[in-house]
Design a protein around this motif. Structure first.
Motif, PDB file in Angstrom:
ATOM      1  N   UNK A  40       0.824  -1.207   0.000  1.00 53.49           N
ATOM      2  CA  UNK A  40       0.000   0.000   0.000  1.00 53.49           C
ATOM      3  C   UNK A  40       0.859   1.258   0.000  1.00 53.49           C
ATOM      4  N   UNK A  41       1.859   1.303   0.892  1.00 54.13           N
ATOM      5  CA  UNK A  41       2.733   2.487   0.966  1.00 54.13           C
ATOM      6  C   UNK A  41       3.452   2.678  -0.362  1.00 54.13           C
ATOM      7  N   UNK A  42       3.940   1.576  -0.929  1.00 55.87           N
ATOM      8  CA  UNK A  42       4.635   1.647  -2.210  1.00 55.87           C
ATOM      9  C   UNK A  42       3.717   2.201  -3.302  1.00 55.87           C
ATOM     10  N   UNK A  43       2.481   1.722  -3.338  1.00 59.39           N
ATOM     11  CA  UNK A  43       1.535   2.173  -4.359  1.00 59.39           C
ATOM     12  C   UNK A  43       1.189   3.650  -4.175  1.00 59.39           C
ATOM     13  N   UNK A  44       1.037   4.075  -2.917  1.00 60.38           N
ATOM     14  CA  UNK A  44       0.688   5.475  -2.665  1.00 60.38           C
ATOM     15  C   UNK A  44       1.824   6.401  -3.083  1.00 60.38           C
ATOM     16  N   UNK A  45       3.078   5.982  -2.839  1.00 57.54           N
ATOM     17  CA  UNK A  45       4.184   6.865  -3.201  1.00 57.54           C
ATOM     18  C   UNK A  45       4.475   6.781  -4.696  1.00 57.54           C
ATOM     19  N   UNK A  46       4.396   5.572  -5.271  1.00 55.34           N
ATOM     20  CA  UNK A  46       4.807   5.430  -6.674  1.00 55.34           C
ATOM     21  C   UNK A  46       3.661   5.655  -7.650  1.00 55.34           C
ATOM     22  N   UNK A  47       2.581   4.881  -7.524  1.00 57.55           N
ATOM     23  CA  UNK A  47       1.488   5.010  -8.483  1.00 57.55           C
ATOM     24  C   UNK A  47       0.748   6.328  -8.287  1.00 57.55           C
ATOM     25  N   UNK A  48       0.379   6.627  -7.027  1.00 59.26           N
ATOM     26  CA  UNK A  48      -0.380   7.853  -6.779  1.00 59.26           C
ATOM     27  C   UNK A  48       0.533   9.069  -6.645  1.00 59.26           C
ATOM     28  N   UNK A  49       1.848   8.839  -6.477  1.00 60.70           N
ATOM     29  CA  UNK A  49       2.802   9.949  -6.433  1.00 60.70           C
ATOM     30  C   UNK A  49       2.674  10.852  -5.212  1.00 60.70           C
ATOM     31  N   UNK A  50       2.224  10.309  -4.081  1.00 65.34           N
ATOM     32  CA  UNK A  50       2.074  11.123  -2.873  1.00 65.34           C
ATOM     33  C   UNK A  50       3.412  11.364  -2.174  1.00 65.34           C
ATOM     34  N   UNK A  51       3.533  12.530  -1.532  1.00 61.48           N
ATOM     35  CA  UNK A  51       4.669  12.805  -0.651  1.00 61.48           C
ATOM     36  C   UNK A  51       4.453  12.043   0.657  1.00 61.48           C
ATOM     37  N   UNK A  52       5.539  11.812   1.390  1.00 54.87           N
ATOM     38  CA  UNK A  52       5.437  11.023   2.623  1.00 54.87           C
ATOM     39  C   UNK A  52       4.441  11.606   3.620  1.00 54.87           C
ATOM     40  N   UNK A  53       4.396  12.951   3.717  1.00 54.08           N
ATOM     41  CA  UNK A  53       3.468  13.586   4.654  1.00 54.08           C
ATOM     42  C   UNK A  53       2.029  13.230   4.286  1.00 54.08           C
ATOM     43  N   UNK A  54       1.746  13.138   2.989  1.00 55.22           N
ATOM     44  CA  UNK A  54       0.388  12.824   2.551  1.00 55.22           C
ATOM     45  C   UNK A  54       0.081  11.339   2.715  1.00 55.22           C
ATOM     46  N   UNK A  55       1.096  10.505   2.505  1.00 59.66           N
ATOM     47  CA  UNK A  55       0.922   9.074   2.777  1.00 59.66           C
ATOM     48  C   UNK A  55       0.533   8.900   4.247  1.00 59.66           C
ATOM     49  N   UNK A  56       1.184   9.670   5.105  1.00 59.45           N
ATOM     50  CA  UNK A  56       0.904   9.584   6.537  1.00 59.45           C
ATOM     51  C   UNK A  56      -0.549   9.985   6.832  1.00 59.45           C
ATOM     52  N   UNK A  57      -1.042  11.037   6.172  1.00 56.46           N
ATOM     53  CA  UNK A  57      -2.450  11.458   6.351  1.00 56.46           C
ATOM     54  C   UNK A  57      -3.399  10.347   5.920  1.00 56.46           C
ATOM     55  N   UNK A  58      -3.120   9.760   4.769  1.00 56.36           N
ATOM     56  CA  UNK A  58      -3.990   8.708   4.251  1.00 56.36           C
ATOM     57  C   UNK A  58      -3.987   7.509   5.198  1.00 56.36           C
ATOM     58  N   UNK A  59      -2.795   7.108   5.663  1.00 59.18           N
ATOM     59  CA  UNK A  59      -2.706   5.974   6.588  1.00 59.18           C
ATOM     60  C   UNK A  59      -3.421   6.299   7.897  1.00 59.18           C
TER      61      UNK A  59
ATOM     62  N   UNK B  87      -6.714   4.603  -8.687  1.00 59.93           N
ATOM     63  CA  UNK B  87      -7.352   4.364  -9.970  1.00 59.93           C
ATOM     64  C   UNK B  87      -7.547   5.648 -10.772  1.00 59.93           C
ATOM     65  N   UNK B  88      -7.137   6.796 -10.246  1.00 61.34           N
ATOM     66  CA  UNK B  88      -7.093   7.994 -11.087  1.00 61.34           C
ATOM     67  C   UNK B  88      -6.245   7.739 -12.335  1.00 61.34           C
ATOM     68  N   UNK B  89      -5.062   7.107 -12.213  1.00 67.02           N
ATOM     69  CA  UNK B  89      -4.283   6.809 -13.432  1.00 67.02           C
ATOM     70  C   UNK B  89      -5.016   5.852 -14.374  1.00 67.02           C
ATOM     71  N   UNK B  90      -5.791   4.911 -13.819  1.00 66.24           N
ATOM     72  CA  UNK B  90      -6.560   3.988 -14.662  1.00 66.24           C
ATOM     73  C   UNK B  90      -7.557   4.784 -15.505  1.00 66.24           C
ATOM     74  N   UNK B  91      -8.242   5.732 -14.852  1.00 65.09           N
ATOM     75  CA  UNK B  91      -9.226   6.533 -15.580  1.00 65.09           C
ATOM     76  C   UNK B  91      -8.562   7.420 -16.625  1.00 65.09           C
TER      77      UNK B  91
END
Lengths: 217, 217
Positions: free
Chosen positions: B49-68, B183-187
């Motif tokens: 999940x963390x890998x997908x959020x940083x790589x696929x969704x391109x989130x910064x670590x601070x935002x990954x932390x918010x999502x988690x 799935x934003x990239x999928x769309x």
């Protein structure tokens, strides 16, 4: 206008403008003195475009250069134009690749596209399969059924996209490349707005169904 | 399993795993010795999940932390949950702001949403207006008419999104936050595939209309 006025008109700092000029992303102005040049409305437009591609669309400079290359030398045929435009965009969007193992998605995507009757570019189909695989591996549910529903909705998006493509070639390339890249974020926002709308509708219906007597209290 | 096995299972290098652990993005393993720990299937899932959020969704670590944070502490009410999920996502998506001047878009967006009968969060409406303004300033045509067509298509996307949300709270948050981000990239890919499909259809129709006699040659 001088470079300071170009900066004021576009909101882009002079140092950044000089960088764009050095990198050839913006054509040079008309020389008016040894160290001065005059810029026109075309420069304002190009600077805004470069700024939008780097900031809104988040492209790297190499990808901005690809997009500008297609814009400056549009292919004559309309379908080739769309292909070139998409190729320029795709460079900007690397596909995350996970570790190996069983991957049912290429076959699923091929079957789904066949069912839709869509004749899809193999690069785009491979990208789609990889994105769906990565999303599923990260724990997203419901993708097997969900993605073809998205595909049907995407057809409506594409119809709206192509309705706004102007007749002239340069305008058409600009609209396809820049229009698609810059409005991907618009569609992402509309998706979130619509999610809330649909959820509120559903919650409203449930409330009305279950607790009509609570409405007056 | 040891950290080396966790690395093999997820395709994430050991050094990166240690970084995730240090940053608290992945919970510590069960200690088995002074410098060793055991990891389980839950760790595999979280790392992916963390890998997908940083790589696929391109989130910064601070935002990954918010999502988690939202994932780990889901609000009880379903609508509040959607709001919190969207807030966590929105942090990741800064709105580009252009220079000042006349901006007709906030009023246009308000009128368009009213016509659709949508009751929109003001933050999302402001973001939408800014994105449309920036796209238009960068030279994208047809937005005044186009965006409401996109909004209607987005409703179909959102219906598919919410159809796949599971009944349990943790699953629901994961699906809304992670599902939407990943799935934003999928769309985006489906949009490009559909553009080609719609353009090919249009070209086919034109060809059949205009040059039926060329088909045999």
């Amino acid at each position: 206008m001088r470079i300071s006025a170009l900066s004021e008109r576009t909101g882009v700092p002079v140092a950044t403008l000089k960088y764009y000029l050095r990198e050839g992303l913006v054509p040079p102005g008309r020389p008016t003195a040894a160290t001065q040049a005059a810029y026109d409305a075309g420069h304002v437009e190009r600077v805004r475009l470069v700024r939008a591609l780097t900031q809104t669309a988040g492209l790297a400079l190499a990808d901005v250069r690809r997009v500008l290359g297609v814009l400056d030398n549009p292919p004559a045929d309309r379908l080739a134009l769309l292909g070139a435009a998409q190729e320029a965009m795709l460079g900007a969007e690397a596909t995350a690749s996970g570790p190996g193992g069983e991957d049912p998605w290429p076959a699923r995507v091929a079957a789904g596209l066949a069912e839709l009757g869509w004749d899809c570019d193999p690069t785009l189909a491979a990208r789609l399969a990889a994105q769906l695989r990565d999303a599923q591996r990260a724990g997203v549910a419901g993708l097997e059924d969900g993605w073809t529903a998205w595909a049907r909705a995407s057809r409506d998006v594409a119809l709206a996209d192509l309705a706004s493509v102007p007749g002239d070639e340069e305008g058409a390339v600009r609209q396809v490349v820049v229009g698609t890249l810059l409005t991907d974020p618009v569609l992402a926002t509309l998706r979130r707005i619509a999610q809330r709308e649909v959820a509120t509708d559903a919650a409203g219906v449930r409330e009305a169904d279950v607790t009509p007597e609570d409405a007056s209290g």
